[in-house]
Design an enzyme around this catalytic site. Structure first.
Site, PDB file in Angstrom:
ATOM      1  CG  HIS A 156      -2.055   0.952   1.118  1.00 14.18           C
ATOM      2  ND1 HIS A 156      -1.953   2.278   1.435  1.00 14.18           N
ATOM      3  CD2 HIS A 156      -3.321   0.751   0.669  1.00 14.18           C
ATOM      4  CE1 HIS A 156      -3.119   2.862   1.198  1.00 14.18           C
ATOM      5  NE2 HIS A 156      -3.958   1.964   0.736  1.00 14.18           N
ATOM      6  CD  GLU A 162      -9.094  -3.889  -3.004  1.00 11.77           C
ATOM      7  OE1 GLU A 162     -10.090  -4.257  -2.360  1.00 11.77           O
ATOM      8  OE2 GLU A 162      -9.165  -3.126  -3.972  1.00 11.77           O
TER       9      GLU A 162
END
Ligand code: ACO
Length: 374
Positions: free
Chosen positions: A253, A311
């Site tokens: 991320h 996710e």
């Protein structure tokens, strides 16, 4: 030049704060883990747009107005039907449907908040209608007596969902509702900052969300878990991917350098859900895959601090709730649209066009050459 704009603060916001070092996400004052599993999606949307929780009367009025605008213009069904015959991916269909929300719209009669409500209200109708058309089923008309999440499930699957399923979906929608200036939110802010309209802003945002580096990762993340099939295969499979220079979907991320707090919330929700079904095998496989992936990422990408992102567990939770992979990213959009619009309201108050600069590194002083001489 900062090609990814890392570290650039482009706006002040009261919608959410992302602390990538501590692994904390605050949504309008609430740590995500203290909000997502308790609130309805309507409450979280109201909170984001008004910076306070609604009282009972305000909540009823807000729920009613969302329920009132669920139906979409006929022409959107026609276009979705054509898209389904061409097997257009669901995110493209959502982008097309959303862009047509300016047609035959109640929006002209509404104030800006009313226009925003009508956009949020109609996202699930577009997604559910399109999904059914892709399966060659007729779309199911929205019901005004169900909550936003329950009505979405009803339009998809044709029956009233049970409380646990609604709770699971609301936890998901609340978890992803807003996340600082991520790529899609930035896209929406750039568009609205030109004094354009909400429909244009959310249409651009859908385009940004669709990409596999942003909202398009959960489908491939779940595929990966299914392909691994057994914890004993995880090491060889994941090592193979990393050896080939591929990315592991659901990991890494831009902001979080520790485990994404949303992964925590969704992992917990998935665990609860699989516990209820009595079959925890997929959950256990996923947690084993996660452990191996983190170990191998640290080995192949030392110092990059790659951890689990939202996710990975999105995929597990939505799959457990009965969602097919093709609906993961559109369902993300159904949650995030409330955040996009909250940012649009803020950006409108800023009242300044977003216009960074580029550094020209091309040729100079070229001489014009006639076509025959080139
Ligand atoms: N698997 C393997 N390697 C990775 C991964 C990954 N998932 N993510 C980053 N890396 C590596 C990169 O290859 C790079 O290696 P290098 O230094 O040898 O070149 C290094 O880690 C840094 O990566 P960047 O691309 O610079 O990180 P950035 O902040 O630009 O990217 C992103 C963040 C796009 C999320 C990235 O981690 C990624 O592609 N992850 C996989 C896709 C994914 O899960 N997306 C969903 C994100 S969550 C969301 O948007 C809702």
């Amino acid at each position: 030049v900062s090609a990814g704009l890392e570290g650039v603060i482009a706006a002040e916001t009261i919608t959410s704060e992302v602390d990538g070092e501590k692994g904390e996400l605050i949504i309008a004052g609430f740590p995500v883990e203290k909000l997502a599993g308790l609130a309805t999606f309507e409450e979280v949307t109201y909170l984001l747009w008004n910076d306070r929780l609604p009282n009972a009367a305000q909540l009823t009025a807000f729920q009613d107005s969302l329920a009132r605008y669920r139906e979409i213009p006929r022409i959107i069904y026609d276009v979705l039907k054509e898209a389904a015959t061409q097997n257009v991916p669901p995110m493209d269909a959502l982008r097309m449907g959303a862009s047509m929300l300016s047609l035959d719209s109640p929006a002209e009669d509404l104030d800006p908040r009313g226009q925003a409500i009508s956009v949020v209200a109609r996202f699930p109708t577009i997604v559910a209608a399109y999904w059914r058309m892709m399966q060659r089923f007729d779309p199911i008309a929205p019901r005004a007596d169900l909550s936003h999440a329950a009505n979405y499930l009803y339009m998809l699957f044709g029956e009233e969902p049970n409380e646990d399923t609604v709770r699971g979906l609301e936890t998901y929608l609340n978890t992803v509702v807003d996340h600082g200036i991520n790529a899609s939110t930035f896209a929406a802010r750039v568009i609205i900052a030109t004094q354009s309209d909400f429909v244009s802003a959310i249409t651009g945002a859908i385009g940004a969300l669709k990409g596999p580096l942003h909202g398009g990762a959960p489908g491939p993340a779940l595929d990966m878990v299914f392909e691994i099939a057994h914890p004993a295969n995880a090491e060889t499979y994941l090592r193979g991917k990393l050896e080939r220079g591929e990315r592991l979907m659901g990991f890494g991320h831009r902001i979080y350098k520790v485990r994404d707090p949303r992964a925590e919330v969704l992992c917990e929700a998935a665990k609860k859900m699989f516990d209820k079904t009595g079959d925890r095998s997929l959950y256990e496989l996923a947690t084993e895959v996660e452990k191996t992936a983190l170990r191998l990422l640290a080995e192949y990408k030392p110092g990059r601090r790659l951890s689990t992102n939202v996710e990975f567990y999105t995929a597990l939770l939505l799959h457990g709730l009965g969602f097919p992979g093709g609906l993961f990213t559109p369902t993300f959009a159904i949650g995030r649209v409330s955040g996009w619009l909250a940012h649009c309201f803020e950006q409108q108050l800023v009242g300044r066009i977003i216009r960074p600069q580029s550094l020209y590194i091309g040729e100079r002083n070229r001489e014009w050459v006639l076509l025959d001489d080139r």
